[in-house]
Scaffold this active site. Structure first.
Site, mmCIF file in Angstrom:
data_model
loop_
_atom_site.group_PDB
_atom_site.id
_atom_site.type_symbol
_atom_site.label_atom_id
_atom_site.label_comp_id
_atom_site.label_asym_id
_atom_site.label_seq_id
_atom_site.Cartn_x
_atom_site.Cartn_y
_atom_site.Cartn_z
ATOM 1 C CD GLU A 143 -3.554 3.792 -4.929
ATOM 2 O OE1 GLU A 143 -4.345 2.919 -4.549
ATOM 3 O OE2 GLU A 143 -2.370 3.568 -5.202
ATOM 4 N NE ARG A 199 0.194 -5.576 -6.709
ATOM 5 C CZ ARG A 199 -0.907 -5.507 -5.966
ATOM 6 N NH1 ARG A 199 -1.949 -4.820 -6.406
ATOM 7 N NH2 ARG A 199 -0.986 -6.100 -4.804
ATOM 8 C CE LYS A 242 1.301 -4.349 -1.829
ATOM 9 N NZ LYS A 242 0.503 -3.274 -1.263
HETATM 10 C C1 LIG Z 1 -1.527 1.716 -2.455
HETATM 11 C C2 LIG Z 1 -2.433 0.557 -2.621
HETATM 12 N N1 LIG Z 1 -3.452 0.643 -3.489
HETATM 13 C C3 LIG Z 1 -4.283 -0.391 -3.688
HETATM 14 C C4 LIG Z 1 -4.148 -1.575 -3.007
HETATM 15 C C5 LIG Z 1 -5.080 -2.705 -3.246
HETATM 16 O O1 LIG Z 1 -4.485 -3.683 -4.022
HETATM 17 P P1 LIG Z 1 -4.958 -5.198 -3.967
HETATM 18 O O2 LIG Z 1 -6.392 -5.200 -4.307
HETATM 19 O O3 LIG Z 1 -4.139 -5.885 -4.981
HETATM 20 O O4 LIG Z 1 -4.710 -5.652 -2.561
HETATM 21 C C6 LIG Z 1 -3.094 -1.723 -2.104
HETATM 22 C C7 LIG Z 1 -2.893 -2.983 -1.387
HETATM 23 O O5 LIG Z 1 -2.136 -3.799 -1.844
HETATM 24 C C8 LIG Z 1 -2.215 -0.633 -1.907
HETATM 25 O O6 LIG Z 1 -1.209 -0.742 -1.039
#
Ligand SMILES: Cc1ncc(COP(=O)(O)O)c(C=O)c1O
Length: 339
Positions: free
Chosen positions: A219, A80, A183
Site C-alpha cells: 500500500e 467492508r 479496516k
Molecule cells: C489502508 C488504506 N488503504 C486504502 C484506502 C482507500 O480506500 P477507499 O478508497 O475505500 O477510501 C484506505 C482508506 O480508507 C486505507 O486506509
C-alpha cells in the site's frame, strides 16, 4: 447559521451538531440514538480499548451544483465494515442500520455539507468497537456503533500536487495472514512509525512492501497504489491490502475508457516501467505519485518529470469526481442522493 470559510477548511476534525449511535446488547442492535455529545462513556475494561476490537470506515457526502447531497458507493463501505467486523469477531452492523445512520447523520448536520463551489465535502466516519467488559482475551458480548461527520477541505487546494513516496523496509503495516485487508485501527497504529520515518526524510508518505518477501508493492500510506503503462491500469493484488472502493471504481472507469486493467502482484522491479503512478482513496481520490525513492538501493523512479500529474491520472480523476459531484451521468449507479 454559522459562517464557514469553506475554501480554507483543512483536513482536521471540526465539531458538528449531532452524531448517531446504536448498541448491540443481548444479541440485538438498539434503536438509533441521536447525540449532541462528542464523547462516549466507555467501560474501563472494554475490549475495544484493550484488545483492539475496533473498526472504522470513511466516506464522503458531496453537494452537487444542483444543491443535492450525494454519497458515493456507501453500500461498499457497509460491506467492508461487515467484513472487518467478521475479521475480528465483532457483531456486524446490518446494512439497513448503516443506511439509517448515514441518512440520519447527514440530515441532522445538513448545514455542514459544504457548497459545491468550495471543493470541500462532508467526511463521514462510522466507528464500531467492543464496548463490553472482558479481562481475558475474547470477543466482547457488547458493541457500540456510531457515525459522526466533519466537513473537510479539498485535499489539493491549489490543484493536484504530486506526492513523493519513500519505500519502507524497516516496518510492516500488516502481516500476510493478518488484518491488512480489513479496516481495523491496529493497522493504522502499526503504520505510524513508517509514516514518521518517511516524513522525517522529507517524503509525503510511505510505500509499504509485502511483509514476507519485501519484493512487491503493498500500500501507499493509507491508500492503494496504481501504475499506468501502455494504456493499462495496474494495481497490486495482495492479501494484506485494504480493498479500496476508490480503486475498485477507477478500475471500472479505466475499462470504460478503453484501457486494459490488471490486478496482480506488482514487483518493485516493475516500478521503472510505469509512465504514471498514483495513490487512491476517499480522502484525495487520487494523489499523483511524483517520485518513489528507494534509499537502500539508491533508486529514484520519477513519474512527474513534467512537474504535474500525467494525462491518464488526470482523466481518471476528473471522471470520478464528476460522478461523485453529480456533474456527469452516474452510468455505474454508484451514487445515492440523500436529499
Ligand atoms: C489502508 C488504506 N488503504 C486504502 C484506502 C482507500 O480506500 P477507499 O478508497 O475505500 O477510501 C484506505 C482508506 O480508507 C486505507 O486506509
Amino acid at each position: 447559521m454559522e459562517k464557514f470559510d469553506w475554501s480554507n477548511l483543512g483536513f482536521g476534525y471540526i465539531k458538528t451538531d449531532y452524531n448517531v449511535r446504536s448498541v448491540f446488547r443481548d444479541g440485538k442492535w438498539s434503536n438509533l440514538e441521536i447525540s449532541a455529545s462528542e464523547y462516549i462513556n466507555i467501560h474501563i475494561a472494554a475490549t475495544g480499548l484493550h484488545y483492539g476490537q475496533e473498526a472504522f470506515e470513511g466516506l464522503k457526502a458531496y453537494r452537487g451544483q444542483d444543491g443535492k447531497i450525494r454519497v458515493f458507493r456507501w453500500e461498499e463501505n457497509a460491506k467492508r465494515l461487515h467484513k472487518t467486523a467478521d475479521g475480528i469477531l465483532m457483531a456486524p452492523v446490518p446494512e439497513e442500520l448503516f443506511r439509517e445512520a448515514l441518512f440520519k447523520v447527514i440530515d441532522l448536520n445538513e448545514k455542514f455539507v459544504p457548497p459545491y463551489s468550495s471543493g470541500a465535502t462532508l467526511y463521514i466516519r462510522p466507528l464500531l468497537f467492543g464496548s463490553g467488559a472482558e479481562v481475558g482475551v475474547k470477543p466482547s458480548s457488547e458493541y457500540t456503533f456510531l457515525m459522526f461527520v466533519t466537513p473537510v477541505g479539498p485535499y489539493f487546494k491549489d490543484g493536484m500536487k504530486p506526492v513523493n513516496m519513500m519505500i519502507c523496509r524497516d516496518y510492516d503495516r500488516a502481516a500476510p495472514l493478518g488484518t491488512g485487508n480489513i479496516k481495523v485501527g491496529g493497522n493504522y497504529a502499526a503504520s505510524l512509525r513508517a509514516i514518521r520515518q518517511a516524513k522525517e526524510n522529507g517524503f509525503g508518505n510511505v510505500l509499504f512492501l509485502d511483509a514476507r518477501e519485501k519484493k512487491y508493492i503493498d500500500e501507499c500510506g493509507p491508500a492503494n497504489f496504481f501504475g499506468i503503462r501502455n494504456n493499462t491500469y495496474i494495481t497490486p493484488k495482495s492479501e494484506s491490502i485494504l480493498p479500496s472502493i476508490t480503486n475498485m471504481s477507477l478500475i471500472e472507469i479505466a475499462k470504460g475508457m478503453g484501457m486494459k486493467t490488471e490486478r496482480r502482484p506488482v514487483p518493485i522491479a516493475e516500478l521503472g516501467e510505469f509512465e504514471e503512478a498514483g495513490a487512491c482513496g476517499t480522502a484525495a481520490v487520487i494523489s499523483p505519485v511524483g517520485k518513489i525513492v528507494d534509499l537502500e538501493n539508491n533508486m529514484i523512479y520519477d513519474y512527474c518529470k513534467g512537474g504535474g500529474p500525467g494525462p491518464v491520472t488526470m482523466k481518471l480523476y476528473k471522471k470520478l469526481i464528476a460522478i461523485q459531484y453529480g456533474d456527469q451521468e452516474d452510468t455505474f449507479n454508484w451514487v445515492t442522493i440523500i436529499k
